[in-house]
Write an enzyme that holds these catalytic residues in place. Structure first.
Site, short mmCIF file in Angstrom:
data_model
loop_
_atom_site.label_atom_id
_atom_site.label_comp_id
_atom_site.label_asym_id
_atom_site.label_seq_id
_atom_site.Cartn_x
_atom_site.Cartn_y
_atom_site.Cartn_z
CD1 TRP A 1 -25.36 33.65 22.19
CD2 TRP A 1 -23.43 34.59 22.83
NE1 TRP A 1 -25.04 34.64 21.28
CE2 TRP A 1 -23.87 35.23 21.64
CE3 TRP A 1 -22.24 35.01 23.41
CZ2 TRP A 1 -23.15 36.25 21.04
CZ3 TRP A 1 -21.52 36.03 22.80
CH2 TRP A 1 -21.98 36.64 21.64
CD GLN B 1 -21.72 41.09 14.96
OE1 GLN B 1 -21.71 41.56 16.09
NE2 GLN B 1 -21.88 41.86 13.88
CD GLU C 1 -28.97 37.23 20.52
OE1 GLU C 1 -28.41 38.28 20.88
OE2 GLU C 1 -28.42 36.12 20.55
NE ARG D 1 -29.68 41.08 20.48
CZ ARG D 1 -30.09 41.15 21.75
NH1 ARG D 1 -30.42 42.32 22.25
NH2 ARG D 1 -30.18 40.07 22.50
CG ASP D 2 -29.65 40.40 15.98
OD1 ASP D 2 -28.71 41.19 16.07
OD2 ASP D 2 -29.88 39.50 16.81
CB SER E 1 -26.18 40.31 13.91
OG SER E 1 -25.10 39.55 14.42
CG ASN F 1 -20.27 36.80 17.48
OD1 ASN F 1 -19.28 37.51 17.69
ND2 ASN F 1 -21.50 37.29 17.51
CG ASP F 2 -24.36 36.49 15.71
OD1 ASP F 2 -23.91 35.62 16.46
OD2 ASP F 2 -25.16 37.36 16.09
#
Length: 668
Positions: free
Chosen positions: A301, A57, A212, A160-161, A94, A40-41
């Site tokens: 998602w 990811q 995100e 996060r991220d 991420s 994914n990311d």
């Protein structure tokens, strides 16, 4: 001894030969995918010494890594082994990466500049925190910082991220990360010690879901000497097309605080399709180039686990160049396909002044799964209220792209595109659009399972589609009148992958019976949560050998890769892979086993021996048959058995509750 094993996974096709390298159904031919498993990311994008690094990811059966690929031209990608592995602290979510040219971190060893990656730990027994790793060999191997996590969780469920960048005016590193539905900013002199500086965004933009994958960069406003800072944020729910999407803000940043130049309630969107998310930009692009380049995850998602692709899941968008332009409503971010995309064009054909009668008409020129179409409509000579281009057309399928003059929208409609994997898979995605002149230009990129439409150099709609392989036609249409195609270009687009795996594994005439199997740059890779088999279909053989590696967790990571159980070889298998003899490296119990697989799904151990076998270490394995004698051998161990049950059959690869890599496969 006889025991019952789980039933084999269902065959992925009707015993046809496996497709060639990177050539499975729905496999994009010029959008990036991993060779196998889920992605994914995009993460850690940076340029260094002639290479564009793409990390992302990489979900290896719920163990989250950073996958890795490199390119010299942004369109052809070379897969590399996973870069950063989950460890004792947590999964590797991420983040981003930088080249620490001044060695502020002190991590550099040798002449190469050190790369430093910042990522989110999804901790095994705790909350999310931020960690770093560094590489002194051009990103090929990475060392975890012994002081991780560098930012422990401050009591926030979503944290996060991290995006990191060097801020020249304040002479320090900046980190921006998401904290629920707003952003936190930190500063550091050395990438190891971080201090909270500000938060932003509680009242700005859309808050339909968690924020995100932030990005922060400065861009010159086209046609001026002014610059603005762009703050890009992905949102898990609430985007215009439904589900996840990407918004952005234009403003000023002083190294501590971001200030939005627009009103807080204005949400600006980067893409109006459902399938453009978590995009970030490349760091360290040379000033001589100067472009701001972005790639995103082409999925949503709402249905990312439902898209029926195998042995891969997930693809990335084309690389986009970002610019800031001034429009009557203000300064806006504009996406364009990167110029290097033209490298994939075949010559194609160009036509001018094509009348589009009411109804549907086939387009002249090339048809196919992979096309670039540039259609320029003359609006002054068009009376239809609905007109455009159809792609991936077949007997009952089409993906419709067009302009609705009544609603003033450009749209992509995938209601009839083929498979609809989820109730959240929205058919019609649209963007409000008022043409600035008497022409409307649609630049359309069509791949096996995606379409990206750039509208008049202003807006973008990116969508997944799942048509049948035979739906390769193109057409034009109009409703409520006629239309005029002032100019039409149609170019076939070449695939970005070599025809054969770089590993040159001799398994081209093999067929998957159960589990998931793929050719990779390292060799043949297979997995199954129960039992998986891949058999040679171009003849029968009495012997087979390989180097087999069972892929397992490392660095103290408690998240196993499936069951990390067993893998090996099979001979004298019947036409349905229901019976045969198997030699298996069982790393769970450190045993070499010789098995008789019965049609009743029970397996009898004919012989076994203790061996020194561990995950992530290759074992040379041979399985031979002569008359009633069956022999399994590693470099140091040989076991034999006598059995009369199966006199002949096919040979192949065998995996049980594991992910395994097979190299140097030979049959005789």
């Amino acid at each position: 001894m006889t025991y019952t094993i789980p039933a084999t996974d269902p065959a992925t096709h009707d015993l046809a030969l496996d497709p060639g390298y990177m050539d499975e159904p729905f496999r994009p031919q010029y959008h990036y995918t991993a060779e196998k498993n889920m992605i994914n990311d995009p993460n850690g994008l940076l340029w260094y010494d002639g290479e564009y690094h793409l990390f992302h990811q990489y979900n290896l059966h719920d163990a989250i890594h950073w996958g890795h690929a490199v390119s010299t031209d942004l369109v052809h990608w070379t897969h590399l082994p996973p870069a950063i592995f989950p460890d004792r602290i947590g999964q590797i979510y991420s983040g981003t990466a930088v080249v620490d040219t001044a060695n502020t971190s002190g991590f550099q060893q040798g002449e190469e500049a050190v790369m430093v990656a910042a990522f989110t730990y999804a901790e095994h027994q705790g909350p999310q925190s931020q960690g770093i790793a560094y590489s002194n060999d051009r990103g090929r191997t990475w060392t975890m910082y012994e002081g991780n996590p560098v930012i422990p969780n401050p009591g926030k469920p979503d944290f996060r991220d991290p995006k990191i960048l060097w801020h020249e005016p304040t002479d320090r590193w900046i980190m921006v990360l998401t904290a629920g539905t707003h952003l936190d900013f930190y500063t550091s002199p050395d990438l190891k010690t971080w201090t909270f500086s500000s938060e932003w965004g509680r009242l700005d933009g859309s808050h339909g879901g968690e924020w995100e994958c932030p990005d922060l960069f400065e861009l010159q406003v086209e046609g001026t000497d002014e610059t603005r800072w762009v703050l890009s944020v992905s949102i898990g729910r609430g985007a215009p097309a439904g589900g996840s999407g990407m918004q952005y803000f234009v403003g000023h940043f002083d190294g501590v605080t971001f200030r939005n130049s627009n009103t807080p309630d204005l949400a600006l969107w980067q893409n109006y399709g459902q399938d453009y998310y978590a995009g970030i930009t490349w760091a360290n692009v040379p000033p001589s180039d100067g472009r701001r380049l972005m790639i995103a995850w082409a999925d949503n998602w709402m249905y990312r686990f439902d898209v029926p692709t195998t042995p891969f899941n997930g693809q990335l968008s084309l690389v986009h160049e970002l610019t800031l332009k001034t429009f009557p409503e203000g300064i806006r971010l504009v996406h364009s396909p990167v110029a290097e995309q033209d490298l994939l064009r075949d010559p194609g054909f160009t036509w001018e002044n094509i009348g589009v009668p009411e109804g549907r008409s086939a387009l002249p020129g090339p048809q196919g799964e992979c096309l670039e179409i540039i259609a320029e409509f003359d609006l002054a000579a068009t009376s239809a209220h609905l007109f455009g281009i159809d792609v991936r057309t077949g007997s009952s399928q089409l993906t419709r792209i067009g302009f609705d003059a009544n609603t003033r929208e450009v749209f992509v409609d995938r209601h009839l595109s083929g498979t609809k994997p989820s109730m959240y898979w929205i058919g019609r995605n649209s963007v409000p659009f008022q043409p600035a002149a008497d022409t409307l230009t649609l630049r359309i990129f069509v791949d096996r399972s995606s379409v990206e439409v750039f509208v008049d150099g202003r807006e973008v709609i990116s969508l997944l589609i799942l048509p049948d392989a035979g739906s390769t036609g193109t057409g034009s249409y109009s409703e409520g009148g006629t239309a005029l195609l002032k100019s039409l270009q149609v170019h076939p687009v070449r695939r970005i992958w070599p025809e054969r795996s770089p590993a040159q594994t001799p398994t081209a005439a093999w067929s998957t019976f159960s589990g998931e199997w793929a050719e990779t740059c390292a060799g043949r890779q297979g997995s199954s949560r129960s039992t998986g088999m891949c058999l040679r279909m171009d003849g029968r053989s009495a012997a087979i050998e390989t180097k087999v590696t069972i892929i397992g967790a490392r660095d103290g990571n408690p998240q196993s890769i499936l069951g990390q159980h067993a893998a090996g070889l099979i001979v004298r298998a019947d036409e349905q892979a229901g019976t045969g003899y198997a030699a298996v490296i069982n790393v769970r119990d450190s045993i070499l086993e010789l098995l008789k697989i019965n049609s009743s799904a029970s397996t009898e151990i004919l012989a076994s021996a203790r061996i020194n076998a561990t995950t992530n270490e290759p074992v040379h394995l041979q399985l031979t048959t002569t008359g009633t004698k069956i022999v399994a051998a590693t470099n140091n161990t040989v076991i034999t058995a006598q059995d009369t049950s199966f006199a002949s059959g096919r040979s192949g690869l065998y995996v049980q509750d594991a992910e395994a890599l097979y190299t140097a496969v030979k049959t005789s």
